[in-house]
Structures are given as C-alpha cells and as structure tokens.
Design a protein around this motif. Structure first.
Motif, PDB file in Angstrom:
ATOM      1  N   GLY A  58       4.621 -30.239   5.954  1.00 17.03           N
ATOM      2  CA  GLY A  58       3.200 -29.974   5.790  1.00 17.03           C
ATOM      3  C   GLY A  58       2.665 -28.858   6.657  1.00 17.03           C
ATOM      4  N   SER A  59       3.545 -28.129   7.345  1.00 17.58           N
ATOM      5  CA  SER A  59       3.075 -27.066   8.250  1.00 17.58           C
ATOM      6  C   SER A  59       2.822 -25.746   7.528  1.00 17.58           C
ATOM      7  N   GLY A  60       3.205 -25.656   6.251  1.00 15.38           N
ATOM      8  CA  GLY A  60       2.928 -24.452   5.478  1.00 15.38           C
ATOM      9  C   GLY A  60       4.133 -23.559   5.247  1.00 15.38           C
ATOM     10  N   LYS A  61       5.325 -24.036   5.565  1.00 16.31           N
ATOM     11  CA  LYS A  61       6.530 -23.204   5.483  1.00 16.31           C
ATOM     12  C   LYS A  61       6.781 -22.710   4.055  1.00 16.31           C
ATOM     13  N   THR A  62       6.845 -23.635   3.112  1.00 14.02           N
ATOM     14  CA  THR A  62       7.136 -23.261   1.728  1.00 14.02           C
ATOM     15  C   THR A  62       6.002 -22.436   1.138  1.00 14.02           C
ATOM     16  N   THR A  63       4.777 -22.769   1.482  1.00 18.01           N
ATOM     17  CA  THR A  63       3.630 -21.991   0.994  1.00 18.01           C
ATOM     18  C   THR A  63       3.711 -20.555   1.467  1.00 18.01           C
ATOM     19  N   LEU A  64       4.060 -20.349   2.734  1.00 16.00           N
ATOM     20  CA  LEU A  64       4.152 -18.995   3.268  1.00 16.00           C
ATOM     21  C   LEU A  64       5.225 -18.193   2.534  1.00 16.00           C
ATOM     22  N   LEU A  65       6.403 -18.781   2.348  1.00 13.84           N
ATOM     23  CA  LEU A  65       7.468 -18.041   1.687  1.00 13.84           C
ATOM     24  C   LEU A  65       7.188 -17.853   0.193  1.00 13.84           C
ATOM     25  N   SER A  66       6.385 -18.729  -0.386  1.00 21.17           N
ATOM     26  CA  SER A  66       5.973 -18.522  -1.773  1.00 21.17           C
ATOM     27  C   SER A  66       5.074 -17.301  -1.900  1.00 21.17           C
ATOM     28  N   THR A  67       4.305 -16.991  -0.852  1.00 23.82           N
ATOM     29  CA  THR A  67       3.448 -15.799  -0.906  1.00 23.82           C
ATOM     30  C   THR A  67       4.259 -14.519  -0.768  1.00 23.82           C
ATOM     31  N   VAL A  68       5.377 -14.552  -0.042  1.00 25.67           N
ATOM     32  CA  VAL A  68       6.164 -13.331   0.134  1.00 25.67           C
ATOM     33  C   VAL A  68       7.183 -13.147  -0.980  1.00 25.67           C
ATOM     34  N   SER A  69       7.346 -14.167  -1.828  1.00 29.71           N
ATOM     35  CA  SER A  69       8.293 -14.065  -2.936  1.00 29.71           C
ATOM     36  C   SER A  69       7.597 -13.765  -4.258  1.00 29.71           C
ATOM     37  N   GLY A  70       6.279 -13.596  -4.227  1.00 33.29           N
ATOM     38  CA  GLY A  70       5.555 -13.258  -5.444  1.00 33.29           C
ATOM     39  C   GLY A  70       5.211 -14.443  -6.311  1.00 33.29           C
ATOM     40  N   ILE A  71       5.379 -15.655  -5.791  1.00 34.08           N
ATOM     41  CA  ILE A  71       5.083 -16.865  -6.564  1.00 34.08           C
ATOM     42  C   ILE A  71       3.635 -17.290  -6.394  1.00 34.08           C
ATOM     43  N   LEU A  72       3.122 -17.202  -5.170  1.00 39.36           N
ATOM     44  CA  LEU A  72       1.800 -17.720  -4.856  1.00 39.36           C
ATOM     45  C   LEU A  72       0.977 -16.622  -4.184  1.00 39.36           C
ATOM     46  N   ARG A  73      -0.102 -16.206  -4.837  1.00 39.02           N
ATOM     47  CA  ARG A  73      -0.934 -15.123  -4.303  1.00 39.02           C
ATOM     48  C   ARG A  73      -1.753 -15.610  -3.105  1.00 39.02           C
ATOM     49  N   PRO A  74      -1.695 -14.904  -1.969  1.00 41.45           N
ATOM     50  CA  PRO A  74      -2.526 -15.293  -0.828  1.00 41.45           C
ATOM     51  C   PRO A  74      -3.987 -14.960  -1.084  1.00 41.45           C
ATOM     52  N   ASN A  75      -4.867 -15.659  -0.402  1.00 39.19           N
ATOM     53  CA  ASN A  75      -6.294 -15.341  -0.519  1.00 39.19           C
ATOM     54  C   ASN A  75      -6.636 -14.052   0.210  1.00 39.19           C
ATOM     55  N   SER A  76      -5.885 -13.756   1.255  1.00 40.96           N
ATOM     56  CA  SER A  76      -6.031 -12.472   1.941  1.00 40.96           C
ATOM     57  C   SER A  76      -4.749 -12.184   2.704  1.00 40.96           C
ATOM     58  N   GLY A  77      -4.593 -10.921   3.084  1.00 38.05           N
ATOM     59  CA  GLY A  77      -3.378 -10.502   3.776  1.00 38.05           C
ATOM     60  C   GLY A  77      -2.524  -9.612   2.893  1.00 38.05           C
ATOM     61  N   ASP A  78      -1.532  -8.993   3.490  1.00 44.09           N
ATOM     62  CA  ASP A  78      -0.659  -8.045   2.800  1.00 44.09           C
ATOM     63  C   ASP A  78       0.794  -8.473   2.921  1.00 44.09           C
ATOM     64  N   VAL A  79       1.533  -8.263   1.840  1.00 47.59           N
ATOM     65  CA  VAL A  79       2.969  -8.518   1.838  1.00 47.59           C
ATOM     66  C   VAL A  79       3.678  -7.290   1.296  1.00 47.59           C
ATOM     67  N   ARG A  80       4.603  -6.740   2.079  1.00 50.63           N
ATOM     68  CA  ARG A  80       5.421  -5.624   1.624  1.00 50.63           C
ATOM     69  C   ARG A  80       6.882  -6.058   1.632  1.00 50.63           C
ATOM     70  N   VAL A  81       7.550  -5.842   0.518  1.00 52.10           N
ATOM     71  CA  VAL A  81       8.980  -6.108   0.400  1.00 52.10           C
ATOM     72  C   VAL A  81       9.674  -4.780   0.166  1.00 52.10           C
ATOM     73  N   ASP A  82      10.541  -4.399   1.085  1.00 53.75           N
ATOM     74  CA  ASP A  82      11.198  -3.091   1.056  1.00 53.75           C
ATOM     75  C   ASP A  82      10.166  -1.977   0.894  1.00 53.75           C
ATOM     76  N   GLY A  83       9.033  -2.142   1.579  1.00 51.90           N
ATOM     77  CA  GLY A  83       7.993  -1.129   1.590  1.00 51.90           C
ATOM     78  C   GLY A  83       6.993  -1.190   0.452  1.00 51.90           C
ATOM     79  N   THR A  84       7.219  -2.068  -0.526  1.00 47.82           N
ATOM     80  CA  THR A  84       6.328  -2.176  -1.682  1.00 47.82           C
ATOM     81  C   THR A  84       5.306  -3.282  -1.484  1.00 47.82           C
ATOM     82  N   ASP A  85       4.039  -2.953  -1.694  1.00 46.48           N
ATOM     83  CA  ASP A  85       2.948  -3.925  -1.628  1.00 46.48           C
ATOM     84  C   ASP A  85       3.013  -4.786  -2.894  1.00 46.48           C
TER      85      ASP A  85
END
Length: 244
Positions: A58-85
């Motif tokens: 319940g600490s948010g681990k899976t939710t966080l990685l879902s935002t960086v994998s393109g599964i779950l859109r964050p409400n705010s913040g930026d994610v770059r994978v290999d330099g791509t937003d």
C-alpha cells in the motif's frame, strides 16, 4: 539455461538514463474521497541495472511504476524514458511505447488459461502483426531461453508457480523491451524458487541496453539488486547502493 539474452544487437544511441521521473503525483477519487497514492516522487534508473523498489504493502510501489511504464497517467509530474517524455506522446504513440519498449510481469502472471504456454508467450508478437506461425516459432525460442521448451503445449494450469513466472517473463521479453518491470516476482514462490528466478533475470535477461525494475517486499532477494529504493506512504524515503 541453453540460450542467453545477455547481449544486444542494438546500435542506437541511448540517453544517459533509462528513466527520469520528476515530481510524480497520483491520486484516486475526488473531493473528500480523494486518496493520494504518490506524493511528488522523483527517481532515476540507469541502463544495465536492476533497481528494486521496496516498502510495505500500500505504499504506492506498483502505482509509481505504472506511471513510468505508460499504464497509469500521473496527475502531475514528468516521466522520460530514454529521453522521451512518454506522457507527451499521443495515444497511438503511447500504445506503441507500451507494446515495444516496456515488458510488465504482473504479480499474478495474467496468463490466459485457454491458451497453451507457447500461445501465451506469442501474444505480444501477434499484437504487433507477426504471422501466427512465426510468432509461435519465436515463442518456442523464448521458452527455451527460460528453460521451458518441454512445456510449450501445456496450459498454464499444468505448470508450477515458478514455471508460470518464467512463462510470464518469456512473454514480457519476447519483443525485446528495453524496460522490464516485475511486480512482486517472488510473492507466491518458495525461497529457493524465488532466488532461482532472480538469478535467471540478473544473469540471462539484464544487459547494458536494458533496465529492470522490481517491486518487492521480499528481503530474501535483495542480494540481486544493484540499487534499492525505499518507498513509504506514497513517497520515496531512501536510495542505497546494494552491498558488493
């Protein structure tokens, strides 16, 4: 294992970092029912490393990685994978990113019970338009990679928990993703089987052109991490280099 994925034919110039996540915020619900899942989390992940994300349930681990994998859109913040937003991509490009760049191994494997093991592994290629027979041929190769060549025609119900985990890994890596995410890979495995799975991932799947992120609360497998990131109550609370 008879074959290895510990090499790459990629000649493309990569960004210095595999993942850059900045000030990620994610909530669920609205108004009085709003629940903050991620509270301004930031982290970086490197190419060629196995990064563990640990913390209580319940600490948010899976939710966080879902935002960086393109599964779950964050409400705010930026994610770059290999330099791509990635969250600046249009819907079609984002879908292609998920299909081609990220492999996600879910905690309960998500294998299709009516399909054979080989058919389960072939699904990502079929979704990319690869011919059915060619996809099955490639699936047989990856089942050999994970040591399950003799299980190709069996349904998932006939496999052990460790075998199902390896099938899920084979399905995740068949399209050669650069980012591989494993969600609680040892949650349903005994200690010895869990260590065998992590040893396989570390030695046969990880390479200099791939980044592997693992969500876990199993301290028995911490020895396989290159770095360990701690999370609690939606926030990253620490980052440490693994002991040599």
């Amino acid at each position: 294992m008879p074959l290895s994925l510990n090499s790459s034919n990629s000649t493309s110039l990569k960004s210095t970092l595999a993942i850059e996540a900045r000030s990620i915020v994610k909530w669920f619900g609205e108004g009085d029912a709003r629940t903050m899942a991620i509270k301004g989390a930031s982290f970086e992940a490197r190419w060629g490393e196995m990064l563990f994300l640990v913390g209580p349930s319940g600490s948010g681990k899976t939710t966080l990685l879902s935002t960086v994998s393109g599964i779950l859109r964050p409400n705010s913040g930026d994610v770059r994978v290999d330099g791509t937003d990635i969250w600046g991509l249009n819907s079609d490009d984002l879908a292609e990113f998920r299909l081609k760049t990220v492999g996600f191994v879910f905690q309960d494997y998500h294998l299709f019970p009516r399909l054979t093991t080989a058919e389960n592994v072939a699904i990502p290629l079929i979704l990319r338009g690869v011919d059915w027979n060619e996809a099955l041929k490639e699936a047989a190769h990856y089942l050999e990679v994970v040591g399950l060549a003799n299980r190709a025609q069996l349904p998932p119900v006939k496999l052990s928990g460790g075998e199902q985990q390896r099938v899920a890994i084979a399905r995740a890596i068949i399209s050669q993703p650069e980012i591989l995410i494993l969600d609680e890979p040892t949650a349903s495995l005994d200690g010895d089987t869990g260590k065998k799975i992590l040893s396989f991932v570390k030695n046969e799947v990880l390479n200099e052109n791939r980044c592997i992120l693992i969500v876990t609360h199993d301290n028995r497998i911490y020895e396989y991490a290159d770095r360990i990131m701690h999370m609690e109550d939606g926030s990253i609370t620490g980052l440490e280099e693994a002991a040599p």
